[in-house]
Design a protein around this motif. Sequence first.
Motif, PDB file in Angstrom:
ATOM      1  N   SER A   6       2.108  -1.816  -6.740  1.00  0.00           N
ATOM      2  CA  SER A   6       1.850  -2.085  -8.138  1.00  0.00           C
ATOM      3  C   SER A   6       1.629  -0.809  -8.934  1.00  0.00           C
ATOM      4  CB  SER A   6       0.625  -2.979  -8.206  1.00  0.00           C
ATOM      5  OG  SER A   6       0.409  -3.334  -9.499  1.00  0.00           O
ATOM      6  N   THR A   8       0.882   0.669 -13.059  1.00  0.00           N
ATOM      7  CA  THR A   8       0.476   0.109 -14.340  1.00  0.00           C
ATOM      8  C   THR A   8       1.219   0.796 -15.480  1.00  0.00           C
ATOM      9  OG1 THR A   8      -1.653  -0.117 -13.319  1.00  0.00           O
ATOM     10  CG2 THR A   8      -1.533  -0.628 -15.648  1.00  0.00           C
ATOM     11  N   GLN A  12       2.586  -3.588 -18.504  1.00  0.00           N
ATOM     12  CA  GLN A  12       1.640  -4.289 -17.626  1.00  0.00           C
ATOM     13  C   GLN A  12       0.240  -4.351 -18.250  1.00  0.00           C
ATOM     14  OE1 GLN A  12       2.663  -1.977 -14.208  1.00  0.00           O
ATOM     15  NE2 GLN A  12       3.313  -3.804 -13.092  1.00  0.00           N
ATOM     16  N   GLU A  15       0.300  -7.162 -20.441  1.00  0.00           N
ATOM     17  CA  GLU A  15       0.251  -8.421 -19.680  1.00  0.00           C
ATOM     18  C   GLU A  15      -1.177  -8.723 -19.233  1.00  0.00           C
ATOM     19  OE1 GLU A  15       3.494 -10.022 -16.623  1.00  0.00           O
ATOM     20  OE2 GLU A  15       3.062  -7.900 -16.456  1.00  0.00           O
ATOM     21  N   GLU A 159      -5.548  -2.667 -12.194  1.00  0.00           N
ATOM     22  CA  GLU A 159      -5.473  -4.099 -11.875  1.00  0.00           C
ATOM     23  C   GLU A 159      -6.779  -4.584 -11.257  1.00  0.00           C
ATOM     24  OE1 GLU A 159      -0.748  -4.854 -11.264  1.00  0.00           O
ATOM     25  OE2 GLU A 159      -1.814  -3.767  -9.707  1.00  0.00           O
TER      26      GLU A 159
END
Length: 358
Positions: A6, A8, A12, A15, A159
Amino acid sequence: MKPIKSMTTNAQYAELFDSLVRVSKGLNKVSSLKEMAAFLQTETSTLFQLTDVWIYITDAKRTGWLNHVAGVGPNAEIMSTIVPHINYNDDPIFKKMLGQRKIFYTEDLLIEPEANKDVTPLLNLRTVVNYPLFVDGKALGVMAFGSFGEQTVILSPTELNYFDVITEQTALTVSRMHFFDKSQQDHLTKLSNRYGLEKKLRNLDDNNRDCDSALCFIYLDLNNFKQINDNFGHLAGDHMLKTFSSYLSKELKSADIIARIGGDEFVLVFSVPEQCDIDDFVHKIIQRIKHHCCAVDYRGNKFQLEFAWGHVAVDCKDYSINDLFNVADIKMYQLKNSQVNVKSARVVKPQKQVAEKA
Ligand SMILES: Nc1nc2c(ncn2[C@@H]2O[C@H](COP(=O)(O)OP(=O)(O)OP(=O)(O)O)[C@@H](O)[C@H]2O)c(=O)[nH]1
């Protein structure tokens, strides 16, 4: 299999931000832990491919224990079966989580290689974000998001920060739910109260919209209950109500709702197949109650509780809650008035006087 790595990006961030807005709005509306878990699972499975969510709440009666109370996702069933409870004093991760109010992520699990070593292979859990739920410094439980199977999900610090942000909101929602549950529960008997009964009837109504069953509503009212209070004191009366209620809960496990809606008034609600002979069904229920629930011991005295009842059956898709009460109530009073020589709450073979009258 290659891990889902993942990163960022700005998109994102946007999101994650949108999700946080949805979470803060959505959590205000949920009215059960399961609903809350389902709502969060929708967000985290889309954003991070964390497919499962589960919640453990501290056991009010067993200090140091957490109970599995809700799970959503493809592995929900396995999770609740394999790990129904956790003793957090015996589990180094949970102990730290609740002791230090710290989020635990998969990588942190490596710090405690011994933790869950028996359970982890059974679960095939690849990724997990565990976070403790606290309100006003009091531990309420733990919420976890996980993915199972082959694929590991790697989360960036940003995240993981997302989970930090929702932790507090989730804890407040759990705390609000606790008030909500209490508001629907009769304090003395722990059955649903009148408000809880009406809420649950509405939920049944929503869930049953497409079903072909009938709803059978039985209204019970103990006879001459006042005499118990007057002759033996309110503690004796309370004892009768609690014992009668716990017998009802044990005996009538198939009931959708068991409620105490007033002093000595109870309501039982059953979903029954449409073709069922309702009078026969109710007759059997009443016989079971009479057989198992009506003889109550109190300090060496045996009380034989008697009651009147009324019932009504309606199509589960089309009824009004007020009508249920009205019709069952009228029938119950017809029976009560016809029960000549009713000697409710008879004391069978009194052995000693209970000196507890208030
Ligand atoms: N011990 C106890 N008594 C309660 C509780 N709530 C209500 N009561 C009492 O329950 C009694 C109900 O009295 P009534 O409505 O006259 O009912 P009954 O004596 O059963 O009379 P019938 O219904 O006509 O047979 C009253 O004395 C209330 O004070 C409670 O939580 N605990």
